[in-house]
Write an enzyme that holds these catalytic residues in place. Sequence first.
Site, PDB file in Angstrom:
ATOM      1  N   ARG A 248       0.857  -1.199   0.000  1.00 33.95           N
ATOM      2  CA  ARG A 248       0.000   0.000   0.000  1.00 33.95           C
ATOM      3  C   ARG A 248       0.888   1.242   0.000  1.00 33.95           C
ATOM      4  O   ARG A 248       2.113   1.156   0.110  1.00 33.95           O
ATOM      5  CB  ARG A 248      -0.960  -0.001   1.194  1.00 33.95           C
TER       6      ARG A 248
ATOM      7  N   ILE B 228       3.057   4.541  -0.589  1.00 33.74           N
ATOM      8  CA  ILE B 228       4.124   4.943  -1.509  1.00 33.74           C
ATOM      9  C   ILE B 228       4.779   3.723  -2.154  1.00 33.74           C
ATOM     10  O   ILE B 228       5.048   3.708  -3.359  1.00 33.74           O
ATOM     11  CB  ILE B 228       5.160   5.793  -0.734  1.00 33.74           C
TER      12      ILE B 228
ATOM     13  N   GLY C 178       8.017   1.116   6.206  1.00 34.75           N
ATOM     14  CA  GLY C 178       8.275   2.027   7.312  1.00 34.75           C
ATOM     15  C   GLY C 178       7.031   2.209   8.155  1.00 34.75           C
ATOM     16  O   GLY C 178       5.926   1.869   7.741  1.00 34.75           O
TER      17      GLY C 178
ATOM     18  N   GLY D 246       6.853  15.509  18.747  1.00 37.66           N
ATOM     19  CA  GLY D 246       6.223  14.204  18.957  1.00 37.66           C
ATOM     20  C   GLY D 246       6.769  13.111  18.052  1.00 37.66           C
ATOM     21  O   GLY D 246       6.259  11.992  18.053  1.00 37.66           O
TER      22      GLY D 246
ATOM     23  N   TYR E  78      11.018   8.925  15.099  1.00 36.46           N
ATOM     24  CA  TYR E  78      10.827   8.827  13.642  1.00 36.46           C
ATOM     25  C   TYR E  78      11.861   9.697  12.907  1.00 36.46           C
ATOM     26  O   TYR E  78      12.510   9.247  11.951  1.00 36.46           O
ATOM     27  CB  TYR E  78       9.405   9.282  13.294  1.00 36.46           C
TER      28      TYR E  78
HETATM   29  P1  NAD Z   1       1.863   2.899   4.596  1.00 38.97           P
HETATM   30  O1  NAD Z   1       1.503   2.664   6.003  1.00 38.97           O
HETATM   31  O2  NAD Z   1       0.799   3.261   3.626  1.00 38.97           O
HETATM   32  O3  NAD Z   1       2.635   1.623   3.995  1.00 38.97           O
HETATM   33  C1  NAD Z   1       3.649   1.012   4.739  1.00 38.97           C
HETATM   34  C2  NAD Z   1       4.077  -0.271   4.060  1.00 38.97           C
HETATM   35  O4  NAD Z   1       5.191  -0.796   4.818  1.00 38.97           O
HETATM   36  C3  NAD Z   1       3.004  -1.364   4.051  1.00 38.97           C
HETATM   37  O5  NAD Z   1       3.138  -2.137   2.876  1.00 38.97           O
HETATM   38  C4  NAD Z   1       3.350  -2.230   5.276  1.00 38.97           C
HETATM   39  O6  NAD Z   1       2.915  -3.585   5.162  1.00 38.97           O
HETATM   40  C5  NAD Z   1       4.875  -2.136   5.220  1.00 38.97           C
HETATM   41  N1  NAD Z   1       5.528  -2.397   6.503  1.00 38.97           N
HETATM   42  C6  NAD Z   1       5.302  -1.799   7.694  1.00 38.97           C
HETATM   43  N2  NAD Z   1       6.127  -2.335   8.631  1.00 38.97           N
HETATM   44  C7  NAD Z   1       6.851  -3.285   8.006  1.00 38.97           C
HETATM   45  C8  NAD Z   1       7.858  -4.185   8.420  1.00 38.97           C
HETATM   46  N3  NAD Z   1       8.274  -4.243   9.699  1.00 38.97           N
HETATM   47  N4  NAD Z   1       8.398  -5.034   7.504  1.00 38.97           N
HETATM   48  C9  NAD Z   1       7.970  -5.006   6.222  1.00 38.97           C
HETATM   49  N5  NAD Z   1       7.030  -4.171   5.756  1.00 38.97           N
HETATM   50  C10 NAD Z   1       6.479  -3.326   6.649  1.00 38.97           C
HETATM   51  O7  NAD Z   1       2.995   4.010   4.654  1.00 38.97           O
HETATM   52  P2  NAD Z   1       3.576   5.036   3.547  1.00 38.97           P
HETATM   53  O8  NAD Z   1       3.108   6.375   3.928  1.00 38.97           O
HETATM   54  O9  NAD Z   1       3.374   4.516   2.185  1.00 38.97           O
HETATM   55  O10 NAD Z   1       5.132   4.960   3.938  1.00 38.97           O
HETATM   56  C11 NAD Z   1       6.103   4.393   3.072  1.00 38.97           C
HETATM   57  C12 NAD Z   1       7.445   5.017   3.422  1.00 38.97           C
HETATM   58  O11 NAD Z   1       7.392   6.413   3.154  1.00 38.97           O
HETATM   59  C13 NAD Z   1       7.812   4.883   4.893  1.00 38.97           C
HETATM   60  O12 NAD Z   1       9.184   4.603   5.003  1.00 38.97           O
HETATM   61  C14 NAD Z   1       7.486   6.256   5.461  1.00 38.97           C
HETATM   62  O13 NAD Z   1       8.241   6.551   6.609  1.00 38.97           O
HETATM   63  C15 NAD Z   1       7.844   7.124   4.294  1.00 38.97           C
HETATM   64  N6  NAD Z   1       7.236   8.451   4.288  1.00 38.97           N
HETATM   65  C16 NAD Z   1       5.881   8.596   4.293  1.00 38.97           C
HETATM   66  C17 NAD Z   1       5.337   9.874   4.284  1.00 38.97           C
HETATM   67  C18 NAD Z   1       3.855  10.116   4.298  1.00 38.97           C
HETATM   68  O14 NAD Z   1       3.428  11.250   4.546  1.00 38.97           O
HETATM   69  N7  NAD Z   1       3.025   9.128   4.006  1.00 38.97           N
HETATM   70  C19 NAD Z   1       6.174  10.992   4.280  1.00 38.97           C
HETATM   71  C20 NAD Z   1       7.546  10.810   4.274  1.00 38.97           C
HETATM   72  C21 NAD Z   1       8.064   9.530   4.281  1.00 38.97           C
END
Ligand code: NAD
Length: 253
Positions: A19, A21, A96, A156, A160
Amino acid sequence: MTDPFDLTGRTALVTGGSRGIGRAIVEILARHGAAVAFCHLDDDDAAVTFTSELTGAGHEVASRSCDVSSAADVDGLAAWAADTVGHVDIVVNSAGVGGGDRPFEDVDVAEWDRVVGINLRGTYLVAHAFYEPMRRKGWGRIINIASQLAYKGATGLAHYCASKAGVVGFTRALALEGAPHGVLVNAIAPGPVDTALLRGHSESWLADKRASLPLGRVGEVEEIAPTALLLASAAGNYYVGQTLSPNGGDVLL
Ligand code: NAD
């Protein structure tokens, strides 16, 4: 002229691909011709549906569960990827977790270890599992998903922010080692993007965030994935140790 974004004949491994990114990155790499293996954590229904959508459209995609913070799980992931797509050319570390908006006094050692363990140790474990075969082949791409909060900080989210700043430093250091061997290591530091992770924040937090952004809105996953395609493809052949930041102007780097 050859399409510099074409990934035909390449193989990729994307973590956190079920799901958000990671999912958008799986899709854009597959649509540009790569065979993609991806992992997620206990998100089988979403992963299976997504995998069959892409395979139904003629793309080579496979998925499995794996906790990237577990060395044993990542060993299993590497063995599975070898059986599924063969040698992996491109690794994208997108798995993440957020930090849950905790005042620092409430971040106990278990919570610190959980967030840093998935976001930073997980990035290390996966990169480490796939780096050496890339180095031997003389070609590879490692793309780590950091966050603008690595630079900006956030109330907070000390744990992270620390984990993501670690990802930026790790990216730069590994880039120096990898580049002479054809392994290009870069990162992406997105701003706020509409995913399950971001939706974990309160509505008032999200409203304040939207209002503070120069574009007046958070990003969409489709606005992040093309940066991964750039770094994965020949179009990104001159990027080494960079952290590209599609962030809607939240941080002006
Ligand atoms: P999301 O929660 O939509 O997706 C997270 C994905 O990571 C999922 O597929 C989940 O199954 C997987 N996951 C979680 N823990 C895991 C683990 N221990 N082992 C394997 N897979 C695992 O999150 P997102 O927003 O798509 O985040 C993706 C990346 O982008 C992350 O590293 C997040 O920190 C980073 N990020 C997100 C944002 C934002 O605003 N959404 C901003 C900056 C960075």
